[in-house]
Design a protein around this motif. Structure first.
Motif, PDB file in Angstrom:
ATOM      1  N   TYR A  28      -8.793   2.748  11.455  1.00  0.00           N
ATOM      2  CA  TYR A  28      -9.020   2.563  10.032  1.00  0.00           C
ATOM      3  C   TYR A  28      -9.962   1.382   9.824  1.00  0.00           C
ATOM      4  CZ  TYR A  28      -5.203   5.717   8.692  1.00  0.00           C
ATOM      5  OH  TYR A  28      -4.407   6.817   8.485  1.00  0.00           O
ATOM      6  N   PHE A  58      -4.683   6.070   2.283  1.00  0.00           N
ATOM      7  CA  PHE A  58      -4.107   4.916   1.607  1.00  0.00           C
ATOM      8  C   PHE A  58      -4.645   4.734   0.195  1.00  0.00           C
ATOM      9  CE2 PHE A  58      -1.595   2.630   4.771  1.00  0.00           C
ATOM     10  CZ  PHE A  58      -1.905   3.358   5.903  1.00  0.00           C
ATOM     11  N   GLY A  59      -3.794   4.173  -0.649  1.00  0.00           N
ATOM     12  CA  GLY A  59      -4.211   3.759  -1.973  1.00  0.00           C
ATOM     13  C   GLY A  59      -4.910   2.406  -1.914  1.00  0.00           C
ATOM     14  N   PRO A  60      -5.348   1.884  -3.062  1.00  0.00           N
ATOM     15  CA  PRO A  60      -6.117   0.647  -3.092  1.00  0.00           C
ATOM     16  C   PRO A  60      -5.275  -0.614  -2.949  1.00  0.00           C
ATOM     17  CG  PRO A  60      -5.859   1.520  -5.301  1.00  0.00           C
ATOM     18  CD  PRO A  60      -5.259   2.524  -4.376  1.00  0.00           C
ATOM     19  N   PHE A  86       0.834  -1.194   0.000  1.00  0.00           N
ATOM     20  CA  PHE A  86       0.000   0.000   0.000  1.00  0.00           C
ATOM     21  C   PHE A  86       0.866   1.240   0.000  1.00  0.00           C
ATOM     22  CE2 PHE A  86      -4.246  -1.538   0.459  1.00  0.00           C
ATOM     23  CZ  PHE A  86      -4.156  -2.731   1.142  1.00  0.00           C
ATOM     24  N   LEU A 110      -9.565   5.899   6.644  1.00  0.00           N
ATOM     25  CA  LEU A 110      -9.549   6.535   7.956  1.00  0.00           C
ATOM     26  C   LEU A 110     -10.972   6.749   8.463  1.00  0.00           C
ATOM     27  CD1 LEU A 110      -7.819   7.916  10.156  1.00  0.00           C
ATOM     28  CD2 LEU A 110      -8.181  10.058   8.908  1.00  0.00           C
ATOM     29  N   LEU A 161      -8.605  -1.595  12.012  1.00  0.00           N
ATOM     30  CA  LEU A 161      -7.204  -1.494  12.403  1.00  0.00           C
ATOM     31  C   LEU A 161      -7.013  -0.271  13.275  1.00  0.00           C
ATOM     32  CD1 LEU A 161      -6.013  -1.975   8.754  1.00  0.00           C
ATOM     33  CD2 LEU A 161      -5.381  -3.574  10.537  1.00  0.00           C
ATOM     34  N   TYR A 201      -9.824   9.929  14.193  1.00  0.00           N
ATOM     35  CA  TYR A 201      -8.487  10.414  14.529  1.00  0.00           C
ATOM     36  C   TYR A 201      -8.596  11.257  15.794  1.00  0.00           C
ATOM     37  CZ  TYR A 201      -4.530  13.682  14.276  1.00  0.00           C
ATOM     38  OH  TYR A 201      -3.436  14.449  14.558  1.00  0.00           O
ATOM     39  N   MET A 214      -5.545   6.547  15.730  1.00  0.00           N
ATOM     40  CA  MET A 214      -6.450   6.456  14.595  1.00  0.00           C
ATOM     41  C   MET A 214      -7.120   5.096  14.541  1.00  0.00           C
ATOM     42  SD  MET A 214      -3.663   8.260  12.303  1.00  0.00           S
ATOM     43  CE  MET A 214      -2.708   8.458  13.785  1.00  0.00           C
ATOM     44  N   GLN A 244     -10.983  -1.422   6.863  1.00  0.00           N
ATOM     45  CA  GLN A 244     -10.500  -1.984   5.606  1.00  0.00           C
ATOM     46  C   GLN A 244     -11.474  -3.052   5.121  1.00  0.00           C
ATOM     47  OE1 GLN A 244      -6.620  -3.912   5.726  1.00  0.00           O
ATOM     48  NE2 GLN A 244      -6.326  -3.591   3.533  1.00  0.00           N
ATOM     49  N   TYR A 245     -12.121  -2.764   4.009  1.00  0.00           N
ATOM     50  CA  TYR A 245     -12.963  -3.757   3.367  1.00  0.00           C
ATOM     51  C   TYR A 245     -12.071  -4.720   2.599  1.00  0.00           C
ATOM     52  CZ  TYR A 245     -17.045  -0.859   4.435  1.00  0.00           C
ATOM     53  OH  TYR A 245     -18.032  -0.146   5.087  1.00  0.00           O
ATOM     54  N   THR A 271     -12.438  -5.327   8.299  1.00  0.00           N
ATOM     55  CA  THR A 271     -11.356  -5.422   9.280  1.00  0.00           C
ATOM     56  C   THR A 271     -11.093  -4.027   9.825  1.00  0.00           C
ATOM     57  OG1 THR A 271     -10.315  -7.296   8.142  1.00  0.00           O
ATOM     58  CG2 THR A 271      -8.934  -6.021   9.643  1.00  0.00           C
ATOM     59  N   LYS A 292      -9.458  -3.956  -0.359  1.00  0.00           N
ATOM     60  CA  LYS A 292      -9.407  -2.498  -0.511  1.00  0.00           C
ATOM     61  C   LYS A 292      -8.326  -1.936   0.412  1.00  0.00           C
ATOM     62  CE  LYS A 292     -13.199  -2.098  -3.061  1.00  0.00           C
ATOM     63  NZ  LYS A 292     -13.139  -1.666  -4.457  1.00  0.00           N
ATOM     64  N   GLY A 293      -8.024  -0.650   0.229  1.00  0.00           N
ATOM     65  CA  GLY A 293      -7.079   0.006   1.116  1.00  0.00           C
ATOM     66  C   GLY A 293      -7.732   0.441   2.413  1.00  0.00           C
ATOM     67  N   PRO A 294      -6.943   0.620   3.488  1.00  0.00           N
ATOM     68  CA  PRO A 294      -7.499   1.127   4.746  1.00  0.00           C
ATOM     69  C   PRO A 294      -8.071   2.532   4.554  1.00  0.00           C
ATOM     70  CG  PRO A 294      -5.296   0.222   5.078  1.00  0.00           C
ATOM     71  CD  PRO A 294      -5.509   0.317   3.605  1.00  0.00           C
TER      72      PRO A 294
END
Lengths: 110, 114
Positions: free
Chosen positions: B36, A101-103, A90, B46, B88, B49, B34, B38-39, B86, B42-44
């Motif tokens: 996050y 974050f990117g994908p 990532f 936010l 985080l 915060y 923070m 995450q599906y 998920t 996919k990316g985390p």
């Protein structure tokens, strides 16, 4: 418009090959990062660049070399790929406090 | 000992339940916290915060920080199937050479079933 984008999304390659992953952000942030997420979903920082300068290098093997041609781009080049490099990578960018974050790029080394 | 420990789950709850997700940390230099989401694949993303002890609320989400106990929590009220992901926790130092580096927990997989 995607804020942090990465290419490719998937990368399947043989052991010993060299590959690159590209990251671009259009948020105007000064700081960018590379993270590695293992099969157990644990995210660990690899590198951080601030305005094209390396500021964090987390004891990553020197087969991994980040390059930042400008503050909107941070690419990751990996030499001599090993099986253990298989993971999701990532890219993230930050205005200074939080990170976006990117994908992800799913790398599979066969 | 890991710097950040997160209850690994997995957690499975019925729709409408209140969910509590927790992390503990050992490094008192962590000042910013923070959460996050995450599906899968996919990316985390936010969610929350915060940098002070106490509670911060945003819609159905409440982040709680107790710096004296080195403990943070995320509460989700009226959980929905779309909350299945998920989660985080992440934290960072205020400055110095580790500026900007996020240290993550292992993640908790949450499933909300209808």
């Amino acid at each position: 418009d995607t804020a942090v984008s990465q290419t490719p999304k998937y990368l399947v390659t043989q052991m010993g090959n060299d590959k690159s992953i590209k990251c671009e952000q259009n948020l105007g942030h000064d700081t960018m990062y590379w993270y590695k997420q293992d099969s157990k979903k644990f995210l660990k920082i690899m590198f951080s660049y601030n305005n094209k300068e390396l500021i964090i290098n987390e004891t990553v093997p020197n087969r991994f070399s980040p390059k930042s041609p400008d503050k909107a781009h941070l690419n990751l080049h990996i030499n001599s790929l090993e099986l253990g490099d298989s993971a999701v990578y990532f890219c993230a960018s930050s205005p200074g406090d939080t990170q976006y974050f990117g994908p992800g790029t799913r790398l599979t080394v066969l | 000992q890991k710097e950040v420990e997160q209850d690994p789950g997995p957690l499975s709850v019925p729709e409408g339940a209140i969910v509590s997700l927790n992390c503990t940390y050992s490094n008192s230099a962590f000042q910013y916290f923070m959460w996050y989401r995450q599906y899968s694949r996919k990316g985390p993303e936010l969610l929350m915060y915060t940098y002070s002890s106490g509670n911060k609320e945003d819609g159905r989400f409440t982040a709680q920080v107790d710096k004296s106990s080195k403990y943070i929590s995320l509460f989700i009220r009226d959980s929905q199937p779309s909350d299945s992901a998920t989660y985080l926790c992440a934290m960072r130092h205020a400055g110095g050479t580790s500026y900007g580096k996020l240290t993550f927990g292992q993640g908790t997989i949450l499933t909300v079933h209808p």
